[in-house]
Design an enzyme around this catalytic site. Structure first.
Site, mmCIF file in Angstrom:
data_model
loop_
_atom_site.group_PDB
_atom_site.id
_atom_site.type_symbol
_atom_site.label_atom_id
_atom_site.label_comp_id
_atom_site.label_asym_id
_atom_site.label_seq_id
_atom_site.Cartn_x
_atom_site.Cartn_y
_atom_site.Cartn_z
ATOM 1 N N GLY A 14 -38.681 14.122 -45.230
ATOM 2 C CA GLY A 14 -37.490 14.574 -44.654
ATOM 3 C C GLY A 14 -37.482 16.284 -44.589
ATOM 4 O O GLY A 14 -36.302 16.667 -44.576
ATOM 5 N N VAL A 68 -38.684 5.614 -40.352
ATOM 6 C CA VAL A 68 -38.262 4.621 -41.222
ATOM 7 C C VAL A 68 -37.284 3.615 -40.628
ATOM 8 O O VAL A 68 -37.063 2.539 -41.400
ATOM 9 C CB VAL A 68 -37.388 5.424 -42.488
ATOM 10 C CG1 VAL A 68 -38.273 5.977 -43.486
ATOM 11 C CG2 VAL A 68 -36.124 6.019 -41.983
ATOM 12 N N TYR A 158 -16.638 12.656 -44.343
ATOM 13 C CA TYR A 158 -17.932 12.206 -44.714
ATOM 14 C C TYR A 158 -18.170 10.620 -44.277
ATOM 15 O O TYR A 158 -19.034 10.136 -43.954
ATOM 16 C CB TYR A 158 -18.258 12.229 -46.091
ATOM 17 C CG TYR A 158 -19.814 12.323 -46.466
ATOM 18 C CD1 TYR A 158 -20.708 13.238 -46.196
ATOM 19 C CD2 TYR A 158 -20.340 11.521 -47.594
ATOM 20 C CE1 TYR A 158 -22.141 13.357 -46.289
ATOM 21 C CE2 TYR A 158 -21.755 11.567 -47.745
ATOM 22 C CZ TYR A 158 -22.434 12.406 -47.247
ATOM 23 O OH TYR A 158 -23.610 12.345 -47.384
ATOM 24 N N LYS A 165 -23.859 6.422 -48.852
ATOM 25 C CA LYS A 165 -24.489 6.653 -49.792
ATOM 26 C C LYS A 165 -23.900 5.850 -51.105
ATOM 27 O O LYS A 165 -24.846 5.782 -52.126
ATOM 28 C CB LYS A 165 -23.901 8.114 -50.113
ATOM 29 C CG LYS A 165 -24.503 9.377 -49.106
ATOM 30 C CD LYS A 165 -26.010 9.609 -49.468
ATOM 31 C CE LYS A 165 -26.596 10.864 -48.560
ATOM 32 N NZ LYS A 165 -27.836 10.811 -48.607
HETATM 33 C C1 N5H Z 1 -18.050 16.158 -46.017
HETATM 34 C C2 N5H Z 1 -19.203 16.759 -45.626
HETATM 35 C C3 N5H Z 1 -18.958 17.286 -44.466
HETATM 36 C C4 N5H Z 1 -19.369 16.330 -43.153
HETATM 37 C C5 N5H Z 1 -20.628 16.115 -43.009
HETATM 38 C C6 N5H Z 1 -21.351 15.093 -42.952
HETATM 39 C C7 N5H Z 1 -22.860 15.114 -43.054
HETATM 40 C C8 N5H Z 1 -23.604 13.893 -43.364
HETATM 41 C C9 N5H Z 1 -25.025 14.004 -43.369
HETATM 42 C C10 N5H Z 1 -25.753 13.444 -42.174
HETATM 43 C C11 N5H Z 1 -27.321 12.928 -42.889
HETATM 44 C C12 N5H Z 1 -25.829 14.451 -40.999
HETATM 45 C C13 N5H Z 1 -26.327 13.855 -39.718
HETATM 46 O O1 N5H Z 1 -26.797 12.621 -39.625
HETATM 47 C C14 N5H Z 1 -26.372 14.831 -38.477
HETATM 48 C C15 N5H Z 1 -26.664 14.181 -37.213
HETATM 49 O O2 N5H Z 1 -25.482 13.430 -36.757
HETATM 50 C C16 N5H Z 1 -26.914 15.122 -36.303
HETATM 51 N N1 N5H Z 1 -27.971 16.137 -36.530
HETATM 52 C C17 N5H Z 1 -29.367 15.676 -36.412
HETATM 53 O O3 N5H Z 1 -29.823 15.020 -35.566
HETATM 54 C C18 N5H Z 1 -30.324 16.843 -36.991
HETATM 55 C C19 N5H Z 1 -31.189 17.269 -35.861
HETATM 56 C C20 N5H Z 1 -31.233 15.788 -38.109
HETATM 57 C C21 N5H Z 1 -32.574 16.709 -38.310
HETATM 58 O O4 N5H Z 1 -30.486 15.607 -39.126
HETATM 59 C C22 N5H Z 1 -30.788 14.339 -39.777
HETATM 60 N N2 N5H Z 1 -29.991 14.026 -40.587
HETATM 61 O O5 N5H Z 1 -31.595 13.707 -39.412
HETATM 62 C C23 N5H Z 1 -20.356 16.657 -46.381
HETATM 63 C C24 N5H Z 1 -20.920 18.161 -46.817
HETATM 64 C C25 N5H Z 1 -20.020 19.018 -47.455
HETATM 65 C C26 N5H Z 1 -22.212 17.910 -47.661
HETATM 66 C C27 N5H Z 1 -23.222 17.429 -46.622
HETATM 67 C C28 N5H Z 1 -23.951 17.930 -45.516
HETATM 68 C C29 N5H Z 1 -23.968 16.135 -47.320
HETATM 69 C C30 N5H Z 1 -25.351 15.518 -46.715
HETATM 70 O O6 N5H Z 1 -24.992 14.371 -46.841
HETATM 71 O O7 N5H Z 1 -25.894 16.217 -45.941
#
Ligand code: N5H
Length: 257
Positions: A14, A68, A158, A165
């Site tokens: 990751g 995964v 979230y 989670k």
């Molecule tokens: C209360 C909060 C703020 C709301 C944010 C939520 C974040 C959730 C985490 C998920 C994993 C983010 C996510 O999947 C973003 C994707 O939709 C778009 N991004 C991507 O595709 C990028 C390029 C890739 C690399 O990202 C992933 N995940 O693959 C929570 C925050 C205060 C804390 C936080 C940010 C928690 C957390 O779980 O990361």
């Protein structure tokens, strides 16, 4: 007590960029002398992780594709890791995903597909990976995953990730019970908000950080280094006797009512 991780191999899943918590964990394990294996979800992340790894002290890192969402990809990755290095000492699972449209508005609007996607990548992946990794942990092992407070209580926006989670936390505990008899421990770090790629696009992230700085017992946000140090504890013999635990690396925020 031997604080060095020399001669031990850890799998880190990751790393997306230099801000990733997975990268914070990698840097700490590298400092302790570990050999590192990085997995990446698709070609997009291969180059960044290879470039980052060049900056480590230990230049012998290995890299494997591991998607995964695909059992064959996970089989392939761990079979090849087994052939290439034999035994591993530990693994850091730093993987989560939800559709960005599900991370705003109301949770009640989550679609079936969005719900399943978040749980598939963010929670089931820990089962899938642990089952393959434990076979390579021939001399006991340590696993750490990353969770967030939003799985224990409602945190605005979230949404589906909070429910995923909660599933990850329970998944971690049930796995702890299964793999404990092989002397493999698994724990989670619940990190406070840190500006990572996951946090990108979160509109009110500044105000979330400000809230921590004003209210958390330590009155400051946690850092990638804080997560790395605690992961070192959980991935080393320093935490012997600890399994199925969620350690809040969050400046104490979660103790507040
Ligand atoms: C209360 C909060 C703020 C709301 C944010 C939520 C974040 C959730 C985490 C998920 C994993 C983010 C996510 O999947 C973003 C994707 O939709 C778009 N991004 C991507 O595709 C990028 C390029 C890739 C690399 O990202 C992933 N995940 O693959 C929570 C925050 C205060 C804390 C936080 C940010 C928690 C957390 O779980 O990361």
């Amino acid at each position: 007590m031997n604080f060095s991780l020399e001669g031990k191999t850890y799998v880190i899943m990751g790393v997306a960029n230099k801000r990733s918590l997975a990268w914070g964990i990698a840097k700490t394990l590298d400092e302790a002398g570990a050999d590192l294996i990085f997995t990446y979800a698709n070609e997009r992340f291969e180059k960044p992780v290879r470039q980052l790894a060049e900056t480590l002290k230990n230049k012998n890192s290995r890299f494997y594709l591991c998607d995964v969402t695909n059992d064959e990809s996970i089989d392939q990755a761990f079979e090849t890791i087994g052939e290439d290095v034999g035994s591993i000492a530990g693994l850091a699972h730093c993987i989560a995903f939800a559709d960005k449209n599900d991370l705003k508005g109301e949770f009640i609007d989550t679609s079936r597909d969005g719900y399943l996607l978040a749980h598939n990548i963010s929670a089931y992946s820990l089962v899938a990976v642990t089952r393959r990794a434990e076979k390579l942990m021939t001399d006991g092992g340590k696993i750490v995953t990353l969770t967030y407070l939003g799985g224990e209580r409602v945190v605005q926006n979230y949404n589906v990730m909070g429910v995923a989670k909660a599933s990850l936390d329970a998944t971690m505990k049930y796995l702890a019970n299964d793999i404990g008899k092989k002397n493999i421990r698994i724990n989670a770090i619940s990190a406070g908000p840190i500006r990572t790629l996951s946090a990108k696009g979160v509109g009110d992230f500044n105000s979330i950080l400000k809230d921590i700085e004003e209210k958390a017992p330590l009155r400051k946000a946690v850092t990638q280094e804080d997560v790395g140090a605690n992961a070192y504890y959980l991935l080393s013999d320093l935490s012997n006797g600890v399994t199925g635990e969620i350690i809040h690396v969050d400046s104490g925020y979660s103790i507040l009512g």
